[in-house]
Each structure stands twice: as structure tokens, then as C-alpha cells.
Design an enzyme around this catalytic site. Structure first.
Site, PDB file in Angstrom:
ATOM      1  N   ARG A 101       0.839  -1.204   0.000  1.00 45.48           N
ATOM      2  CA  ARG A 101       0.000   0.000   0.000  1.00 45.48           C
ATOM      3  C   ARG A 101       0.874   1.254   0.000  1.00 45.48           C
ATOM      4  O   ARG A 101       0.412   2.338   0.336  1.00 45.48           O
ATOM      5  CB  ARG A 101      -0.922  -0.018   1.215  1.00 45.48           C
ATOM      6  CG  ARG A 101      -1.884  -1.212   1.239  1.00 45.48           C
ATOM      7  CD  ARG A 101      -2.908  -1.061   2.346  1.00 45.48           C
ATOM      8  NE  ARG A 101      -2.276  -1.176   3.658  1.00 45.48           N
ATOM      9  CZ  ARG A 101      -2.398  -2.219   4.464  1.00 45.48           C
ATOM     10  NH1 ARG A 101      -3.113  -3.270   4.066  1.00 45.48           N
ATOM     11  NH2 ARG A 101      -1.819  -2.231   5.647  1.00 45.48           N
ATOM     12  N   CYS A 134       1.460  20.711 -11.070  1.00 44.27           N
ATOM     13  CA  CYS A 134      -0.013  20.623 -10.956  1.00 44.27           C
ATOM     14  C   CYS A 134      -0.418  19.175 -10.670  1.00 44.27           C
ATOM     15  O   CYS A 134      -1.030  18.891  -9.654  1.00 44.27           O
ATOM     16  CB  CYS A 134      -0.662  21.116 -12.241  1.00 44.27           C
ATOM     17  SG  CYS A 134      -0.427  22.871 -12.544  1.00 44.27           S
ATOM     18  N   SER A 168      -4.434  21.510  -9.026  1.00 44.33           N
ATOM     19  CA  SER A 168      -5.119  22.534  -9.796  1.00 44.33           C
ATOM     20  C   SER A 168      -5.196  22.096 -11.247  1.00 44.33           C
ATOM     21  O   SER A 168      -4.275  21.466 -11.749  1.00 44.33           O
ATOM     22  CB  SER A 168      -4.331  23.851  -9.684  1.00 44.33           C
ATOM     23  OG  SER A 168      -4.842  24.839 -10.538  1.00 44.33           O
ATOM     24  N   GLN A 169      -6.317  22.437 -11.914  1.00 45.99           N
ATOM     25  CA  GLN A 169      -6.389  22.105 -13.333  1.00 45.99           C
ATOM     26  C   GLN A 169      -7.266  23.064 -14.110  1.00 45.99           C
ATOM     27  O   GLN A 169      -8.397  23.386 -13.703  1.00 45.99           O
ATOM     28  CB  GLN A 169      -6.912  20.693 -13.559  1.00 45.99           C
ATOM     29  CG  GLN A 169      -6.832  20.294 -15.043  1.00 45.99           C
ATOM     30  CD  GLN A 169      -7.171  18.857 -15.296  1.00 45.99           C
ATOM     31  OE1 GLN A 169      -8.325  18.477 -15.187  1.00 45.99           O
ATOM     32  NE2 GLN A 169      -6.166  18.056 -15.644  1.00 45.99           N
ATOM     33  N   ASP A 170      -6.721  23.523 -15.241  1.00 47.91           N
ATOM     34  CA  ASP A 170      -7.446  24.291 -16.249  1.00 47.91           C
ATOM     35  C   ASP A 170      -8.207  23.255 -17.083  1.00 47.91           C
ATOM     36  O   ASP A 170      -7.626  22.543 -17.903  1.00 47.91           O
ATOM     37  CB  ASP A 170      -6.430  25.064 -17.083  1.00 47.91           C
ATOM     38  CG  ASP A 170      -7.032  25.802 -18.272  1.00 47.91           C
ATOM     39  OD1 ASP A 170      -8.187  25.546 -18.626  1.00 47.91           O
ATOM     40  OD2 ASP A 170      -6.306  26.623 -18.866  1.00 47.91           O
ATOM     41  N   ASN A 206      -4.329  15.410 -19.532  1.00 45.27           N
ATOM     42  CA  ASN A 206      -3.754  14.712 -18.386  1.00 45.27           C
ATOM     43  C   ASN A 206      -4.358  13.331 -18.186  1.00 45.27           C
ATOM     44  O   ASN A 206      -3.652  12.365 -17.865  1.00 45.27           O
ATOM     45  CB  ASN A 206      -3.932  15.532 -17.108  1.00 45.27           C
ATOM     46  CG  ASN A 206      -3.061  16.764 -17.052  1.00 45.27           C
ATOM     47  OD1 ASN A 206      -3.466  17.792 -16.509  1.00 45.27           O
ATOM     48  ND2 ASN A 206      -1.854  16.705 -17.603  1.00 45.27           N
ATOM     49  N   HIS A 260     -11.049  24.186 -12.428  1.00 42.40           N
ATOM     50  CA  HIS A 260     -11.568  25.497 -12.799  1.00 42.40           C
ATOM     51  C   HIS A 260     -11.687  25.704 -14.307  1.00 42.40           C
ATOM     52  O   HIS A 260     -10.968  25.103 -15.099  1.00 42.40           O
ATOM     53  CB  HIS A 260     -10.689  26.612 -12.204  1.00 42.40           C
ATOM     54  CG  HIS A 260      -9.232  26.452 -12.515  1.00 42.40           C
ATOM     55  ND1 HIS A 260      -8.355  25.837 -11.664  1.00 42.40           N
ATOM     56  CD2 HIS A 260      -8.493  26.838 -13.596  1.00 42.40           C
ATOM     57  CE1 HIS A 260      -7.131  25.844 -12.184  1.00 42.40           C
ATOM     58  NE2 HIS A 260      -7.194  26.454 -13.367  1.00 42.40           N
TER      59      HIS A 260
END
Length: 282
Positions: free
Chosen positions: A137, A157, A184-186, A194, A224
Site C-alpha cells: 500500500r 499541478c 489545480s487544473q485548467d 492529463n 476550474h
């Protein structure tokens, strides 16, 4: 229709309908003209992709599988932090005069650490454990290294992968699952890019470790949509959806370090038109 399309459309609608705006807040990103780049955002968006059922490339518009695979291999296989090792120009704005992005991304995966079994970098440690201790694990990577953040030209990111192996009842092979953690992601520019990159990574690791592919779970802390992307996203999610493409990975490759961008293909990949000239916040 593609399950990836359904997931993407539902996520975008949720952000647009239920997200919160950062307009008027102090934000770091800005547009090339100097204007603050505000977003509509949702916290803690989780998407699940069963790679045993389909490859999660959306059909609303084309995701360039060879280019996104090359970028993933640049980080995970070449462990490079230099844009001169990459054909794509996506990272150019973060590179210095020598092409380096600092101690970021591939650099961190290439750092060797002392383990009981010897010196290994994070990628080799993952492969070692999948082959020798698959039910551990503790099979994970982390490139968000605080002591090196000041020497990174951009903070990671997509910063962590956690691998988890299961075995279906009556199956002679193990199944490889993974969680991709992203701070975070656009959503418009990077979401499916991704997802496809790390789906390819799971397929490659499963193949070299003689496993089947299972689930890829994508966790985004700050998902976002930028203000100038809202009309583009609204148009995109109303497009026709097509069946998911078939994924081909060169079955002859048994060593992760032998894969190239030409060892992947999407077959019968029907898509809507590409969105051109997407404004990118910096």
C-alpha cells in the site's frame, strides 16, 4: 457513446452551474494583456475511468495521443526538466535561456533515494514494487518537494500517483489501478490531456509488469474554467458524442524505458473539430 465524454460534460456542467467565481479576488494568473484571469471553480472533483472498458479520450474534440504520450514520457521515462528534450512547445514559457524548467517534474522523478533494497529513483521504485511486492500500500510518487519549490519555474499541478493492485476472483493476472492527484487544473486546456497521459502510463506499467489495467481515479483539488473559456466550454459540451476509440499499445515492449510515442495509437477515433486559439492564462 464515450464514457469519457459523459464524465467530461457532467464535470463541466457542475462547475458552470454550481462552481464559485474568483472574480475580484487576488489571483496569480493573468492573460497576456495583463488582465487578471478569473475562474469558476469547484473543490475536490473526482472522476473515475475504468480502463478495462474503454480508453478515456474524449470525442468532443481530438486529444493528440502521441504528443501527450511524448510529454508524459519526457517526465516519467526521460526524467527530463529541459524543453530541448521535448518536441512540443507547451513548456517553453517556463524555461530559462538553457531550456531548463528548474527542479520540477522530471527532475524530481530522476532523483535517487536510499531504500532498503538500494538506491532507486521514484519511477524505478514503483516498477520494483509492482514486480516484487504488488500488494504493497506504499507504491506512490510525489514531485511536490517543498525544499525545491523555490528552484522550480512552475509548481507541479499533477504531483502524485498512487498505485494499487487488486486481483479479480478467478483471474490469474493482477489488476493495476492508480490515483492521479492534481492540486489545480485548467479544465478546457488540460483535463483530457492529463487523463489520457496517465491512462497511457497505467497501460504501459501494467504491460511491463504483466498485469491487466483497472481504474484510473483522477482527483482535482481546484478544478476550474477560466472566464474567457466559458463560451468555448459551453459550445464544446453541446457537441455530438461518438463511440470511444480503441487503444493500441505495442505488445512487443516489455521494458518501460523502451516505449516511444510511436508505440501508442487510437483506432477508430472519430471526433468533433479542434478548438483553435484557446487563450492561455499565465
Amino acid at each position: 457513446m464515450s464514457l469519457a465524454d459523459q464524465t467530461f460534460v457532467a464535470m463541466c456542467k457542475d462547475i458552470l452551474e454550481n462552481g464559485v467565481s474568483t472574480e475580484g479576488e487576488k489571483v496569480r494568473p493573468h492573460w497576456p494583456d495583463g488582465t487578471s484571469a478569473y475562474t469558476i471553480k469547484k473543490f475536490g472533483v473526482v472522476s473515475r475511468y475504468d480502463l478495462s472498458k474503454e480508453f478515456p479520450a474524449i470525442t468532443l474534440r481530438k486529444t493528440a495521443i502521441k504528443t501527450c504520450t511524448e510529454e508524459m514520457l519526457w517526465i516519467w521515462q526521460r526524467k527530463s526538466n529541459n524543453i530541448h528534450d521535448l518536441k512540443s512547445t507547451v513548456w517553453d514559457e517556463w524555461a530559462d535561456e538553457n531550456g531548463s524548467i528548474g527542479k520540477a517534474y522530471g527532475y524530481q522523478l530522476g532523483v535517487k533515494h536510499q531504500y532498503k533494497e538500494g538506491m532507486m529513483d521514484q519511477v524505478d521504485r514503483v516498477i520494483y514494487d509492482l514486480k516484487n511486492n504488488p500488494f504493497s500500500r506504499r507504491i506512490l510518487t510525489n514531485i511536490y518537494v517543498h525544499q525545491d519549490l523555490h528552484e522550480m519555474n512552475l509548481y507541479p499541478c499533477a504531483y502524485s500517483m498512487t498505485f494499487n493492485v487488486t486481483q479479480k476472483k478467478g483471474d490469474d493476472k493482477l489488476t493495476l489501478n492508480a490515483i492521479l492527484n492534481q492540486r489545480s487544473q485548467d479544465i478546457l486546456t488540460a483535463n483530457n490531456w492529463n487523463v489520457c497521459q496517465y491512462a497511457v502510463l497505467v497501460h504501459m506499467l501494467a504491460q511491463v509488469c504483466d498485469m491487466r489495467v483497472g481504474e484510473l481515479v483522477h482527483v482535482i483539488a481546484d478544478a476550474h474554467i477560466y472566464d474567457r473559456h466559458i463560451p468555448l466550454v459551453k459550445e464544446l459540451i453541446e457537441r455530438p458524442q461518438y463511440p470511444a476509440p480503441k487503444f493500441w499499445l505495442n505488445p512487443e515492449i516489455k521494458d518501460f524505458y523502451q516505449f516511444t510515442r510511436d508505440d501508442v495509437k487510437l483506432i477508430d477515433y472519430e471526433t468533433g473539430p479542434q478548438i483553435k486559439d484557446i487563450p492561455v492564462a499565465i
